[in-house]
Design an enzyme around this catalytic site. Sequence first.
Site, PDB file in Angstrom:
ATOM      1  N   HIS A 268       0.875  -1.186   0.000  1.00 53.68           N
ATOM      2  CA  HIS A 268       0.000   0.000   0.000  1.00 53.68           C
ATOM      3  C   HIS A 268       0.908   1.230   0.000  1.00 53.68           C
ATOM      4  O   HIS A 268       1.709   1.413  -0.907  1.00 53.68           O
ATOM      5  CB  HIS A 268      -0.928  -0.111   1.221  1.00 53.68           C
ATOM      6  CG  HIS A 268      -2.056   0.852   1.270  1.00 53.68           C
ATOM      7  ND1 HIS A 268      -2.415   1.666   0.226  1.00 53.68           N
ATOM      8  CD2 HIS A 268      -2.945   1.151   2.270  1.00 53.68           C
ATOM      9  CE1 HIS A 268      -3.463   2.413   0.573  1.00 53.68           C
ATOM     10  NE2 HIS A 268      -3.793   2.117   1.818  1.00 53.68           N
ATOM     11  N   HIS A 307      -2.293  -2.390  -9.935  1.00 54.65           N
ATOM     12  CA  HIS A 307      -3.259  -1.812  -9.008  1.00 54.65           C
ATOM     13  C   HIS A 307      -4.511  -2.670  -9.015  1.00 54.65           C
ATOM     14  O   HIS A 307      -4.889  -3.198 -10.064  1.00 54.65           O
ATOM     15  CB  HIS A 307      -3.606  -0.372  -9.436  1.00 54.65           C
ATOM     16  CG  HIS A 307      -4.183   0.436  -8.330  1.00 54.65           C
ATOM     17  ND1 HIS A 307      -5.509   0.383  -7.994  1.00 54.65           N
ATOM     18  CD2 HIS A 307      -3.598   1.298  -7.469  1.00 54.65           C
ATOM     19  CE1 HIS A 307      -5.719   1.188  -6.963  1.00 54.65           C
ATOM     20  NE2 HIS A 307      -4.585   1.755  -6.625  1.00 54.65           N
ATOM     21  N   ASP A 363       2.830   5.373  -6.960  1.00 54.88           N
ATOM     22  CA  ASP A 363       4.073   5.270  -6.206  1.00 54.88           C
ATOM     23  C   ASP A 363       5.310   5.137  -7.077  1.00 54.88           C
ATOM     24  O   ASP A 363       6.428   5.192  -6.576  1.00 54.88           O
ATOM     25  CB  ASP A 363       4.015   4.046  -5.264  1.00 54.88           C
ATOM     26  CG  ASP A 363       3.000   4.263  -4.166  1.00 54.88           C
ATOM     27  OD1 ASP A 363       3.027   5.346  -3.579  1.00 54.88           O
ATOM     28  OD2 ASP A 363       2.187   3.364  -3.916  1.00 54.88           O
TER      29      ASP A 363
HETATM   30  N1  CMC Z   1       4.892  -7.012 -10.420  1.00 56.59           N
HETATM   31  C1  CMC Z   1       4.777  -8.226 -10.998  1.00 56.59           C
HETATM   32  N2  CMC Z   1       3.640  -8.912 -11.105  1.00 56.59           N
HETATM   33  C2  CMC Z   1       2.535  -8.339 -10.594  1.00 56.59           C
HETATM   34  C3  CMC Z   1       2.572  -7.063  -9.980  1.00 56.59           C
HETATM   35  C4  CMC Z   1       3.799  -6.400  -9.909  1.00 56.59           C
HETATM   36  N3  CMC Z   1       3.898  -5.195  -9.338  1.00 56.59           N
HETATM   37  N4  CMC Z   1       1.330  -6.739  -9.557  1.00 56.59           N
HETATM   38  C5  CMC Z   1       0.554  -7.771  -9.903  1.00 56.59           C
HETATM   39  N5  CMC Z   1       1.272  -8.731 -10.531  1.00 56.59           N
HETATM   40  C6  CMC Z   1       0.781  -9.990 -11.113  1.00 56.59           C
HETATM   41  C7  CMC Z   1       0.498 -11.014 -10.049  1.00 56.59           C
HETATM   42  O1  CMC Z   1       1.611 -11.833  -9.804  1.00 56.59           O
HETATM   43  C8  CMC Z   1      -0.650 -11.757 -10.664  1.00 56.59           C
HETATM   44  O2  CMC Z   1      -0.140 -12.616 -11.641  1.00 56.59           O
HETATM   45  P1  CMC Z   1      -0.792 -14.097 -11.846  1.00 56.59           P
HETATM   46  O3  CMC Z   1      -2.173 -13.832 -12.358  1.00 56.59           O
HETATM   47  O4  CMC Z   1       0.104 -14.785 -12.826  1.00 56.59           O
HETATM   48  O5  CMC Z   1      -0.788 -14.745 -10.498  1.00 56.59           O
HETATM   49  C9  CMC Z   1      -1.453 -10.688 -11.386  1.00 56.59           C
HETATM   50  O6  CMC Z   1      -0.490  -9.675 -11.722  1.00 56.59           O
HETATM   51  C10 CMC Z   1      -2.556 -10.064 -10.560  1.00 56.59           C
HETATM   52  O7  CMC Z   1      -1.974  -9.587  -9.345  1.00 56.59           O
HETATM   53  P2  CMC Z   1      -2.704  -9.563  -7.944  1.00 56.59           P
HETATM   54  O8  CMC Z   1      -1.662  -9.609  -6.880  1.00 56.59           O
HETATM   55  O9  CMC Z   1      -3.792 -10.592  -7.929  1.00 56.59           O
HETATM   56  O10 CMC Z   1      -3.394  -8.141  -7.980  1.00 56.59           O
HETATM   57  P3  CMC Z   1      -3.995  -7.406  -6.753  1.00 56.59           P
HETATM   58  O11 CMC Z   1      -5.091  -6.576  -7.275  1.00 56.59           O
HETATM   59  O12 CMC Z   1      -4.302  -8.322  -5.636  1.00 56.59           O
HETATM   60  O13 CMC Z   1      -2.767  -6.509  -6.253  1.00 56.59           O
HETATM   61  C11 CMC Z   1      -1.273  -4.725  -5.936  1.00 56.59           C
HETATM   62  C12 CMC Z   1      -2.650  -5.148  -6.461  1.00 56.59           C
HETATM   63  C13 CMC Z   1      -1.158  -3.201  -5.999  1.00 56.59           C
HETATM   64  C14 CMC Z   1      -1.132  -5.152  -4.457  1.00 56.59           C
HETATM   65  C15 CMC Z   1      -0.175  -5.403  -6.795  1.00 56.59           C
HETATM   66  O14 CMC Z   1      -0.305  -4.996  -8.142  1.00 56.59           O
HETATM   67  C16 CMC Z   1       1.241  -5.116  -6.278  1.00 56.59           C
HETATM   68  O15 CMC Z   1       1.708  -5.825  -5.386  1.00 56.59           O
HETATM   69  N6  CMC Z   1       1.910  -4.066  -6.815  1.00 56.59           N
HETATM   70  C17 CMC Z   1       3.208  -3.687  -6.294  1.00 56.59           C
HETATM   71  C18 CMC Z   1       3.031  -2.863  -5.016  1.00 56.59           C
HETATM   72  C19 CMC Z   1       2.538  -1.480  -5.312  1.00 56.59           C
HETATM   73  O16 CMC Z   1       3.036  -0.799  -6.201  1.00 56.59           O
HETATM   74  N7  CMC Z   1       1.554  -1.030  -4.515  1.00 56.59           N
HETATM   75  C20 CMC Z   1       1.036   0.332  -4.614  1.00 56.59           C
HETATM   76  C21 CMC Z   1      -0.398   0.366  -5.022  1.00 56.59           C
HETATM   77  S1  CMC Z   1      -0.914   2.001  -5.499  1.00 56.59           S
HETATM   78  C22 CMC Z   1      -0.874   2.918  -4.041  1.00 56.59           C
HETATM   79  C23 CMC Z   1      -1.920   2.515  -3.087  1.00 56.59           C
HETATM   80  O17 CMC Z   1      -3.108   2.669  -3.386  1.00 56.59           O
HETATM   81  O18 CMC Z   1      -1.541   2.058  -2.007  1.00 56.59           O
END
Ligand code: CMC
Length: 454
Positions: A268, A307, A363
């Site tokens: 986050h 995201h 971010d």
């Molecule tokens: N790098 C590589 N792969 C990713 C990433 C990433 N940053 N984000 C998602 N994926 C992949 C993930 O491995 C999954 O792949 P698969 O379908 O093969 O298993 C797919 O994309 C879907 O990901 P998810 O984890 O199910 O998506 P989510 O909606 O649960 O997670 C997130 C959203 C923001 C937590 C995630 O994209 C992430 O960890 N990003 C990096 C951390 C980040 O930048 N966070 C800041 C968010 S914006 C500020 C805020 O609002 O806090």
Amino acid sequence: MSRETLTIIDNRTGKSYEIPITHDTVRALDLRQIKVQEGDFGLMSYDPAFTNTALCHSRVTFIDGDAGILRYRGYPIEVLAERSTYLETAYLILRGELPTRAQLEEWTYHISHHTFIHESIKKFLDGFHYDAHPMGMMISTMAALSTFYPDAKDIFNAASRLKQTWRLIGKMPTLAAFAYRHSLGMPYAYPDNELSYAGNFLNMLFKTTELQYRPNPTLERALDILFILHADHEQNCSANAMRNVGSSHVDPYSATAAATAALYGPLHGGANEAVLRMLLEIGAVARVPEYIQRVKAGEKRLMGFGHRIYKNYDPRATIIKRIAHEVFEVMGRNPLLEIALECERIALEDDYFVKRKLYPNVDFYSGLIYQSMGFPVSMFPVLFAIPRTAGWIAQWEEMLLDGEQKIARPRQVYLGQDQRAYVPIEQRSYFTLAASPIRSSRPSTKHAPGTQFV
Ligand code: CMC
């Protein structure tokens, strides 16, 4: 004419149910009438991480993740970033309308007259180790504020809520700046009401021996725009923490401490810090392809990408990228920018990221700006928490005044042991769970399930 209902046939019983649809939503509680036998609990919906569950009706922030749209109370983020200030935007988010000139003056007056913190708070800060993470200090001192303002418990009194709002928005930058000065061993610099909200924050952070601190106008405006961009983001993890904890009717300082804790995590608000650490780890443009390969292999995440809601370029990232160049003109180009641009270039073309709709989020570039402005990496999540306070209070107040809300209390699907006989200690032995259902604490990487000892 079509009916706004959903017909469900339960194949276990052959019975049919008609459920109303409102705003493209069905009420989860309407499922409870679906039973096999009269004494059953009834059907529930299972939604870990609330990926398809609306928690509330809200009128604060609108996001269209596919189109890359973000609006506060109907105003596009791009317009607010161009024409508004953070305090004006905070008023909009909290009160629902842009203020008149007189309303803005009054609002600014009250917030700037609530920037001081009790001297005892300084003693708490002095108790932290010199290298304590500022988010830990923020969470603790925010919780401590609840003990200074017992009147804040009067949460159904509108005048009291307004006063706590002034205090929370006013004191957040002071707590942040004092935490920073503590880590440097510098004397605390007190608020200066002559300066703008962002200008005063820079004053409390960076003032040394000058009689009056004068912030650089480009940096002051850049910080104010960053504050506007971070002011609210509907039902994210920390807003949810604020609503969830606030639903127990605790005071807003305790709820804000919980929201700040939620923001601290690297998935986050801690992501901006994680981005910087990642760029430092990559270290050179030539090493970007190798890092991307590791991301694709599931060993790493490309921090600042992806995201839950945006499946398009995060509109905040577009604005931040522009501000970054303005800040670099004053402070010099951040050498990590080239690495970030290369990560973005490769990722936007790579099938792995394209297929999963992973784009830069807020971010990805904000950390580069903060670093260029002289902030240590550990302060980055704090710079997110300060402006988000307005959004948290708006979400909290909306929850309190919503007649449909109650204490948040989800259900569970229990899959554990049925009742069993107690085992005396001398008869117990260690055993292994080959395919344990206990998840790793690192959901980002794909891994073989480890052996768990119980
Ligand atoms: N790098 C590589 N792969 C990713 C990433 C990433 N940053 N984000 C998602 N994926 C992949 C993930 O491995 C999954 O792949 P698969 O379908 O093969 O298993 C797919 O994309 C879907 O990901 P998810 O984890 O199910 O998506 P989510 O909606 O649960 O997670 C997130 C959203 C923001 C937590 C995630 O994209 C992430 O960890 N990003 C990096 C951390 C980040 O930048 N966070 C800041 C968010 S914006 C500020 C805020 O609002 O806090």
